[in-house]
Design a protein around this motif. Structure first.
Motif, PDB file in Angstrom:
ATOM      1  N   SER A  53      43.334  -0.975  21.099  1.00 29.07           N
ATOM      2  CA  SER A  53      41.971  -1.156  20.610  1.00 29.07           C
ATOM      3  C   SER A  53      41.620  -2.639  20.539  1.00 29.07           C
ATOM      4  O   SER A  53      42.218  -3.393  19.765  1.00 29.07           O
ATOM      5  N   LEU A  54      40.639  -3.034  21.317  1.00 27.67           N
ATOM      6  CA  LEU A  54      40.150  -4.405  21.251  1.00 27.67           C
ATOM      7  C   LEU A  54      39.532  -4.684  19.878  1.00 27.67           C
ATOM      8  O   LEU A  54      39.644  -5.786  19.340  1.00 27.67           O
ATOM      9  N   MET A  97      43.147  -9.143  26.996  1.00 32.94           N
ATOM     10  CA  MET A  97      42.316  -7.944  27.008  1.00 32.94           C
ATOM     11  C   MET A  97      40.898  -8.201  27.489  1.00 32.94           C
ATOM     12  O   MET A  97      40.172  -7.259  27.830  1.00 32.94           O
ATOM     13  N   THR A  98      40.483  -9.476  27.506  1.00 31.30           N
ATOM     14  CA  THR A  98      39.094  -9.781  27.859  1.00 31.30           C
ATOM     15  C   THR A  98      38.930 -10.670  29.087  1.00 31.30           C
ATOM     16  O   THR A  98      37.880 -10.638  29.729  1.00 31.30           O
ATOM     17  N   SER A  99      39.950 -11.466  29.418  1.00 23.27           N
ATOM     18  CA  SER A  99      39.739 -12.493  30.437  1.00 23.27           C
ATOM     19  C   SER A  99      40.780 -12.533  31.541  1.00 23.27           C
ATOM     20  O   SER A  99      40.856 -13.522  32.276  1.00 23.27           O
ATOM     21  N   THR A 100      41.607 -11.512  31.661  1.00 23.08           N
ATOM     22  CA  THR A 100      42.598 -11.473  32.731  1.00 23.08           C
ATOM     23  C   THR A 100      42.438 -10.164  33.512  1.00 23.08           C
ATOM     24  O   THR A 100      41.627  -9.312  33.164  1.00 23.08           O
ATOM     25  N   LYS A 108      37.541   1.143  27.145  1.00 23.69           N
ATOM     26  CA  LYS A 108      36.419   0.841  26.275  1.00 23.69           C
ATOM     27  C   LYS A 108      35.723   2.103  25.783  1.00 23.69           C
ATOM     28  O   LYS A 108      35.237   2.153  24.640  1.00 23.69           O
ATOM     29  N   ASP A 109      35.688   3.127  26.617  1.00 18.74           N
ATOM     30  CA  ASP A 109      34.995   4.359  26.251  1.00 18.74           C
ATOM     31  C   ASP A 109      35.663   5.085  25.080  1.00 18.74           C
ATOM     32  O   ASP A 109      35.030   5.906  24.409  1.00 18.74           O
ATOM     33  N   PRO A 156      40.132   1.270  13.920  1.00 21.41           N
ATOM     34  CA  PRO A 156      39.744   1.518  15.324  1.00 21.41           C
ATOM     35  C   PRO A 156      40.921   1.957  16.195  1.00 21.41           C
ATOM     36  O   PRO A 156      40.774   2.835  17.049  1.00 21.41           O
ATOM     37  N   GLN A 157      42.102   1.350  15.967  1.00 17.77           N
ATOM     38  CA  GLN A 157      43.281   1.734  16.743  1.00 17.77           C
ATOM     39  C   GLN A 157      43.681   3.177  16.441  1.00 17.77           C
ATOM     40  O   GLN A 157      44.020   3.953  17.348  1.00 17.77           O
TER      41      GLN A 157
END
Length: 249
Positions: A53-54, A97-100, A108-109, A156-157
């Motif tokens: 979970s981001l 998780m965001t930039s690679t 994300k869903d 969230p996780q």
């Protein structure tokens, strides 16, 4: 419920074996750092962040940043160093998780609980219940905010896990490390109460803040208790596959 029973038994074991209760805080932070290290290993070896979970990582970075800031302004000890290391490791996970290229594997869903749904109630609660020390009000409010946010940052996780029911191995290791970390932190307070710490007992009867701290510790332990039970059960049975019954987390 079974997870809570196991936690009580472990608490009694710690009561008989741990003399310096502050050791539990250090063990809690080391356990959290170990969980982040497991995530880093997963990303490096599998080139995937599936199941992570981001939003939980964002919440973790927020409360660690706030706590680190407060530590520098209000106190400075070994916990400050451990928080800094854990925050650095969390930021690395967030970057991956965001930039690679592994960001493409982020689900994300399934990560539906947005971080601000958790942050806003914690801000409100921090304005209501905070320590009554000699520090400036902003520092006291920020400190209470990070206590509340830490207690629920894993939600969230857990929501992502609830959707899948079968938990990926490295993600399970990470969540179990969080559960162990939360339990150690909670045990620090409960053991002192069990041993009749007069200062702590007086503090609990002196206002809302001490009660909220203890309640936050209990809540974050309770949230993860059943997951930790099924984690241990799966490895005790030799399967290594964590399957959660309906209603767990």
């Amino acid at each position: 419920m079974l997870g809570m029973l196991g936690g009580v038994l472990l608490l009694l074991l710690l009561w008989r074996t741990i003399e310096d209760h502050d050791t539990l805080f250090v063990l809690a932070e080391l356990s959290h750092f170990a969980g982040i290290a497991v995530l880093a290993f997963k990303i490096h070896s599998r080139k995937s962040v599936a199941g992570l979970s981001l939003q939980t990582q964002l919440l973790t970075a927020i409360y660690l940043s706030v706590r680190l800031f407060c530590s520098f302004m209000m106190e400075y000890d070994i916990h400050t160093v451990l928080d800094a290391l854990t925050l650095l490791a969390t930021c690395i996970i967030l970057y991956c998780m965001t930039s690679t290229e592994v960001a493409l594997t982020y689900q994300k869903d399934q990560d539906k609980v947005k971080f601000y749904y958790v942050v806003v109630p914690c801000v409100v609660l921090a304005l209501i219940a905070h320590p009554s020390t000699s520090h400036a009000f902003p520092f006291r409010a920020l400190w209470s905010f990070c206590v509340y946010l830490e207690a629920v940052s894993v939600l969230p996780q857990l929501r992502m896990i609830q959707k899948s029911k079968v938990v990926e191995r490295f993600t399970a290791h990470y969540v179990f490390a969080l559960g162990l970390s939360r339990f150690m932190s909670c045990a620090h307070w409960l053991l002192q109460i069990m041993e009749g710490n007069k200062y702590l007992l007086q503090a609990l009867g002196s206002g809302l803040w001490p009660v909220m701290v203890l309640l936050s510790e209990i809540v974050q332990t309770f949230i993860l208790a059943d997951f930790c039970y099924y984690y241990v059960k799966s490895y005790a049975e030799g399967t290594g596959v964590i399957r959660l019954p309906t209603g767990v987390v």
